[in-house]
Design a protein around this motif. Structure first.
Motif, mmCIF file in Angstrom:
data_model
loop_
_atom_site.group_PDB
_atom_site.id
_atom_site.type_symbol
_atom_site.label_atom_id
_atom_site.label_comp_id
_atom_site.label_asym_id
_atom_site.label_seq_id
_atom_site.Cartn_x
_atom_site.Cartn_y
_atom_site.Cartn_z
ATOM 1 N N PHE A 99 3.611 8.926 3.216
ATOM 2 C CA PHE A 99 3.972 10.334 3.062
ATOM 3 C C PHE A 99 2.963 11.096 2.206
ATOM 4 C CE2 PHE A 99 8.496 9.004 4.033
ATOM 5 C CZ PHE A 99 8.445 9.501 5.325
ATOM 6 N N ALA A 100 2.400 10.445 1.192
ATOM 7 C CA ALA A 100 1.397 11.111 0.360
ATOM 8 C C ALA A 100 0.147 11.419 1.172
ATOM 9 C CB ALA A 100 1.042 10.251 -0.847
ATOM 10 N N GLU A 101 -0.223 10.497 2.038
ATOM 11 C CA GLU A 101 -1.426 10.681 2.851
ATOM 12 C C GLU A 101 -1.217 11.730 3.941
ATOM 13 O OE1 GLU A 101 -5.384 9.926 4.066
ATOM 14 O OE2 GLU A 101 -4.351 9.279 2.260
ATOM 15 N N THR A 102 -0.041 11.751 4.525
ATOM 16 C CA THR A 102 0.184 12.658 5.649
ATOM 17 C C THR A 102 0.608 14.057 5.228
ATOM 18 O OG1 THR A 102 2.446 11.827 5.896
ATOM 19 C CG2 THR A 102 0.734 10.813 7.267
ATOM 20 N N SER A 103 1.090 14.233 4.023
ATOM 21 C CA SER A 103 1.492 15.569 3.596
ATOM 22 C C SER A 103 0.272 16.336 3.087
ATOM 23 C CB SER A 103 2.570 15.488 2.505
ATOM 24 O OG SER A 103 2.039 14.873 1.357
ATOM 25 N N GLY A 104 -0.147 17.272 3.848
ATOM 26 C CA GLY A 104 -1.281 18.096 3.457
ATOM 27 C C GLY A 104 -2.631 17.457 3.750
ATOM 28 N N GLY A 105 -2.624 16.259 4.269
ATOM 29 C CA GLY A 105 -3.890 15.622 4.634
ATOM 30 C C GLY A 105 -4.672 15.059 3.465
ATOM 31 N N LYS A 106 -4.151 15.159 2.263
ATOM 32 C CA LYS A 106 -4.856 14.623 1.090
ATOM 33 C C LYS A 106 -3.991 13.571 0.430
ATOM 34 C CE LYS A 106 -7.318 18.850 -0.024
ATOM 35 N NZ LYS A 106 -7.538 19.873 -1.024
ATOM 36 N N LEU A 107 -4.654 12.629 -0.180
ATOM 37 C CA LEU A 107 -3.940 11.578 -0.869
ATOM 38 C C LEU A 107 -3.490 12.094 -2.228
ATOM 39 C CD1 LEU A 107 -3.038 8.642 -0.750
ATOM 40 C CD2 LEU A 107 -5.202 8.014 -1.785
ATOM 41 N N MET A 108 -2.177 12.293 -2.350
ATOM 42 C CA MET A 108 -1.609 12.764 -3.611
ATOM 43 C C MET A 108 -0.620 11.702 -4.086
ATOM 44 S SD MET A 108 -0.988 16.733 -2.563
ATOM 45 C CE MET A 108 0.005 16.293 -1.158
ATOM 46 N N VAL A 109 -1.164 10.593 -4.534
ATOM 47 C CA VAL A 109 -0.333 9.466 -4.921
ATOM 48 C C VAL A 109 0.143 9.653 -6.357
ATOM 49 C CG1 VAL A 109 -0.272 6.962 -5.219
ATOM 50 C CG2 VAL A 109 -1.603 7.968 -3.361
ATOM 51 N N SER A 110 1.415 9.487 -6.548
ATOM 52 C CA SER A 110 1.975 9.598 -7.891
ATOM 53 C C SER A 110 1.975 8.223 -8.552
ATOM 54 C CB SER A 110 3.399 10.147 -7.815
ATOM 55 O OG SER A 110 4.256 9.188 -7.236
ATOM 56 N N ALA A 111 2.386 8.200 -9.797
ATOM 57 C CA ALA A 111 2.494 6.937 -10.528
ATOM 58 C C ALA A 111 3.591 6.061 -9.937
ATOM 59 C CB ALA A 111 2.774 7.216 -11.994
ATOM 60 N N PHE A 112 4.475 6.659 -9.148
ATOM 61 C CA PHE A 112 5.556 5.917 -8.513
ATOM 62 C C PHE A 112 5.008 4.786 -7.643
ATOM 63 C CE2 PHE A 112 8.809 5.492 -5.119
ATOM 64 C CZ PHE A 112 9.861 5.061 -5.910
ATOM 65 N N VAL A 113 3.897 5.027 -6.945
ATOM 66 C CA VAL A 113 3.278 3.999 -6.097
ATOM 67 C C VAL A 113 2.856 2.809 -6.949
ATOM 68 C CG1 VAL A 113 1.303 3.454 -4.627
ATOM 69 C CG2 VAL A 113 2.526 5.584 -4.304
ATOM 70 N N LEU A 114 2.239 3.083 -8.063
ATOM 71 C CA LEU A 114 1.813 2.014 -8.956
ATOM 72 C C LEU A 114 3.015 1.198 -9.432
ATOM 73 C CD1 LEU A 114 -0.374 0.606 -10.693
ATOM 74 C CD2 LEU A 114 0.155 2.286 -12.461
ATOM 75 N N TYR A 115 4.074 1.878 -9.847
ATOM 76 C CA TYR A 115 5.252 1.185 -10.354
ATOM 77 C C TYR A 115 5.932 0.340 -9.269
ATOM 78 C CZ TYR A 115 4.735 4.330 -14.331
ATOM 79 O OH TYR A 115 4.250 5.027 -15.409
ATOM 80 N N THR A 116 6.078 0.891 -8.086
ATOM 81 C CA THR A 116 6.754 0.134 -7.026
ATOM 82 C C THR A 116 5.907 -1.054 -6.582
ATOM 83 O OG1 THR A 116 5.919 1.649 -5.318
ATOM 84 C CG2 THR A 116 8.147 2.061 -6.184
ATOM 85 N N PHE A 117 4.596 -0.862 -6.504
ATOM 86 C CA PHE A 117 3.732 -1.968 -6.083
ATOM 87 C C PHE A 117 3.724 -3.080 -7.128
ATOM 88 C CE2 PHE A 117 -0.354 -4.161 -5.524
ATOM 89 C CZ PHE A 117 -0.189 -4.570 -4.209
ATOM 90 N N VAL A 118 3.570 -2.723 -8.395
ATOM 91 C CA VAL A 118 3.559 -3.730 -9.466
ATOM 92 C C VAL A 118 4.917 -4.426 -9.554
ATOM 93 C CG1 VAL A 118 3.397 -4.037 -11.970
ATOM 94 C CG2 VAL A 118 1.699 -2.658 -10.771
ATOM 95 N N ALA A 119 5.999 -3.664 -9.412
ATOM 96 C CA ALA A 119 7.333 -4.274 -9.428
ATOM 97 C C ALA A 119 7.510 -5.229 -8.249
ATOM 98 C CB ALA A 119 8.415 -3.193 -9.398
#
Length: 148
Positions: A99-119
């Motif tokens: 969703f971050a990649e497809t919304s607006g065409g730019k990668l707008m990754v929040s810290a949430f991605v980091l937390y979910t991946f590390v978890a």
């Protein structure tokens, strides 16, 4: 309308963690099999313990095996919980990346991605540790030498 190149990049970025989900699914299958074997053995032992003519030494041996089986079952369940948590976290990571990649065409990754991946990775490691403990309990509870 979305640029096909951007959509392709989005899909590639989001699909990479799917390989981890494949490993998790395989481990869940293996754990399900191990749990089924533990349950089956427990049922056999409970049935044997109903026999009143069972020698006390054998009864004690069966009771000890039941204790080991109960411990193994708990570690299998803990491992399964961590694997499901891992799958949920990696699934959330995939959704956020897509969703971050497809919304607006730019990668707008929040810290949430980091937390979910590390978890997700931490859960996977904890599941492996629980599985290792269960395997060690199983292998150390087996009598390797013949009875005299």
């Amino acid at each position: 309308m979305m640029n096909p190149s951007t959509l392709s990049d989005s899909i590639q970025l989001a699909v990479a963690p799917v390989f981890l989900l494949t490993a998790v699914a395989g481990m869940i299958g293996a754990l399900t099999h191990r749990l089924a074997r533990v349950i089956d053995r427990s049922r056999v032992l409970h049935k044997e313990l109903m026999d009143e003519s069972l020698r006390p030494s054998i009864r004690d041996s069966y009771n000890q095996e039941l204790k080991n089986i109960a411990t193994r079952g708990r570690f299998i369940n803990v491992s399964m919980i961590f694997l499901v948590l891992c799958a949920i976290m990696i699934g959330l990571t995939i959704l956020e990346l897509f969703f971050a990649e497809t919304s607006g065409g730019k990668l707008m990754v929040s810290a949430f991605v980091l937390y979910t991946f590390v978890a997700g990775i931490a859960s996977f490691i904890l599941a492996l540790i629980s599985l290792l403990i269960e395997v060690l309990i199983a292998s150390y509870s087996i009598r390797w030498k013949p009875h005299n």
